[in-house]
Design an enzyme around this catalytic site. Sequence first.
Site, short mmCIF file in Angstrom:
data_model
loop_
_atom_site.label_atom_id
_atom_site.label_comp_id
_atom_site.label_asym_id
_atom_site.label_seq_id
_atom_site.Cartn_x
_atom_site.Cartn_y
_atom_site.Cartn_z
N SER A 547 1.66 -0.96 -0.01
CA SER A 547 0.34 -0.20 0.05
C SER A 547 0.65 1.18 0.17
O SER A 547 1.28 1.13 -0.83
CB SER A 547 -0.55 -0.27 1.09
OG SER A 547 -1.92 0.94 0.84
N HIS A 662 -7.63 -5.15 -0.81
CA HIS A 662 -6.67 -4.54 -0.49
C HIS A 662 -5.78 -5.43 0.39
O HIS A 662 -4.83 -5.46 0.71
CB HIS A 662 -7.51 -2.86 0.34
CG HIS A 662 -6.15 -2.37 0.82
ND1 HIS A 662 -5.02 -1.80 -0.86
CD2 HIS A 662 -4.87 -1.46 1.63
CE1 HIS A 662 -3.75 -0.95 -0.66
NE2 HIS A 662 -3.75 -1.70 0.92
#
Length: 689
Positions: A547, A662
Amino acid sequence: MNARSNPALGAGDEFVWLEEIEGARAVDWVAAQNARTHGALCDAAYAADFDAALKILNADDRIPFVSKSGDYLYNFWKDEAHPRGLWRRTTLDSYRSDKPDWELLLDIDALNEREGISWAFAGAARSPDKSRALVSLSFNGTDAVELREFDLATKRFVDDGFKIPQAKTRADWLDGDTILFGSALTDDDSTAAGYARLVRKWRRGTPLEQAEVVFEVEKNDVAAWFGVNHRPTHESVAYWRALDFTRAQIFVEPQHGAFAGQRLQLDLPEQVSISLEASDLFVSPKQDWSVDGKTIAAGALAVIARDRFLEGARDFEIVFQPTPTRSLQSWSETRHGVVLQILDDVRGRLELATRRNDGWTTRALPDLPDNASIDAQTFGGEEEPALGRDLLLTITGFDRPTTTALWSGDGAPQPLKRAPASFDATGIEVVQRHALAADGTRIPYFLIGKNLAAGGAPRPTILYGYGGFEVSLTPAYMAVVGKLWLEQGHVYALANIRGGGEFGPSWHLASRKATKHIAHDDFAAVARDLAASGVTTAQKLACHGGSNGGLLVGNMLTRYPELFGAVWCSVPLLDMARYTKLLAGQSWIAEYGDPEDPEEWAFIQKYSPYHLASAEQNYPPIFITTNRTDDRVHPGHARKMAARLSALGQPVWFDETVAGGHSGAVDNTKQAQSQALGFAFLRSTICKG
C-alpha cells in the site's frame, strides 16, 4: 493547468489501458504475467512453503479473537473446512475453557453456495437490545459491502428487514426500528473520493430512497462519518465532516443534559482525536493547541466535562503529556480511569490514569512484559452508565506467541488464551538499533534473527517499512515469516521511519506532501546501516512494503537501486500523477499532495516511481503484487509499473489475484499463496550464491 499539461489526465501514458480492471486486453495481459511468474517461482520449495504457511494459518489451536457485546463473545473463524469463515459466539465462561462451546450464527461458505456469490464477512453491528445485527457482506473482500439485517435468535436474515445494496457503507442502530447509515450508492450520495457524502435516518417499514438526510458534507470533502453512543444516560450521536484524511469538523447531538436535542459543532482544532463515552470530552490534538492561555502539546491528552465545554469553558486538565520518546497511541475510558496505550521508544506500555483533587496521576498496569506490543480494547460495557470495567489485552512480540488477558481493574491481568509457537525460536534474538538520517535524526529499527550477537557472514535480510498516515509499526509475532525465513537463518528488519506514528503526530507530520520523500530517505538510511554493520550486503538485502509501503519500496527501486538486491512490492501506489483519479485516491491528498496543482506536482513527481523509472538505470529485480477486487488502491498502479519496467528491459515479476480486496485476506489459502510466492522470489534473488 491545461488538459495537455495536467499529469492527472494521463496524456502520453502508453499503459493507461491497464487501468480498465475487467478490460479484455488488460485481463489477458494479467493472465500472461501470472503464468510467467508462476512458471518461474512455483517450484517444490514454493509448494513446501505454501503447505507450511497454510498449516499455520489454519491451525486449530490458534487464538479465536473475540469482542464482547451484551452477554456474548463474538468471533469470526476461518479454517480448512471453512475458508470463508464462520461467524459465531459463546459466553465468557465457555471461552475460558480449552474447547469453548460455540453457537454458530452464520456460515459464509454455506451462504456462498446458496447464493452463488463469493461473499466475505465484513463485520456486524448489534442492535441496542442485542436481538438483531446489521451484517456487512463484501464481494471477495472489497471495501464496498452489502448490508443486511440478521436475526440472532433464528440465525436468519430478516426478509423484510433493513437491506442496503453493495456500496461503501457505514451503518449503526439508533433504536430497534431505526438506523443511521452513510452509503456511496449513487454519484450524488458520494464524495469525489468515493465515500458517503450523506448520513440518512431510515425507519423500519419505509422505502430506502425515502430515508431522511440528517447530515451532509461537500462533494470535495472526503466523507461524512458518524458514531452512535448507546450508553444509558449518555446517549448521543456524533458527526464528522472529514475535510481530508487529517482534518475534520466534529458535531455532537446529546440526548441528555442542558443541550439535549441540539446539534453543536465542537470548537476544536480540525486535526484532533476525541472520545466522548460518558460525561467527559477527551481531546488529543495533532498540533500544538493554544487554548485558555495555555498550550496543549501535539499528542497530549486533555479532558473537560462535555457540557462545561459546550457552555464555553476551556479549562482542560492534562491527562498525558508526550515526551520525545513516549507517544500516546490510543486510550480507553473505563470506570477505573483512562487506560493509556503508550509507545516508549516503540515498546508497548499500558498505564491507568486517574483523577485526583490535585490533578491526574498515572500508574503502570501490573505484570505486563517490558519488551512487547500491548493492545488494550474495551470488553463490553457499552450498556453500563458508569462505563465498562473490563479490558481485553493482546500481548505479542516478534518471537513471542500472542497471548490475551482480561483486566478488570484490580490486580494483574488474568490470562485468557495463548497462541501456539509456529516456528522454532531457538537462538532468535531481537535487538533495536538506530540509523542516522541525513538531517541527523536517529531512525530506530528492529533486527530479528538467529545469533545476531555472534556476527558472522552477511545474511539474506528483509527490510520492511510503511512510513505514512501516522501508522505505527510495532513488534508482532512472526508466525509465517518465522517459519519460512527466520528458521533458515535469515534476518528480518522492521524500520520505524518518519511518516508513521511511533513518536506521535510530529513523526507523521515530518513526512507529508512536500516532505514525503523524508520517509523514503529514512528507509534508505536503515538499508545503509544494515550493510555498514555487516548484517547483510546490498546484494543480499530485499525491501518489502504494501500500500503506502508499496510506494516506499517503489522509491527504493527508482531512487536507491544500489542499496538492494530485490524489491517486494505489494498492493502499491506507484503512479502519483493519476492516483487521485483512481478509486479512493482523492482521500489521500493531505498525505501526498495534489498532482493537479502545478506547485504540488513539482514535488510529487520526485517520488512517483512510475515516472522515475528509466532505461538508463539498472534496477534490482522487483516482484509486484495486486488484487483485482482491491477497491481502495487501484490495481492499475501495479499493472502499469510492471508493464513499464518490462518495456524498459528491467527484471520484473508480477502477480494479480482475483479475490481478496486490499488486505488480500478473504481466505487463508490466498494468504498462504501470496507469502509463498514472495519468499520464492527472494530465494531466486537475494538467497542465491
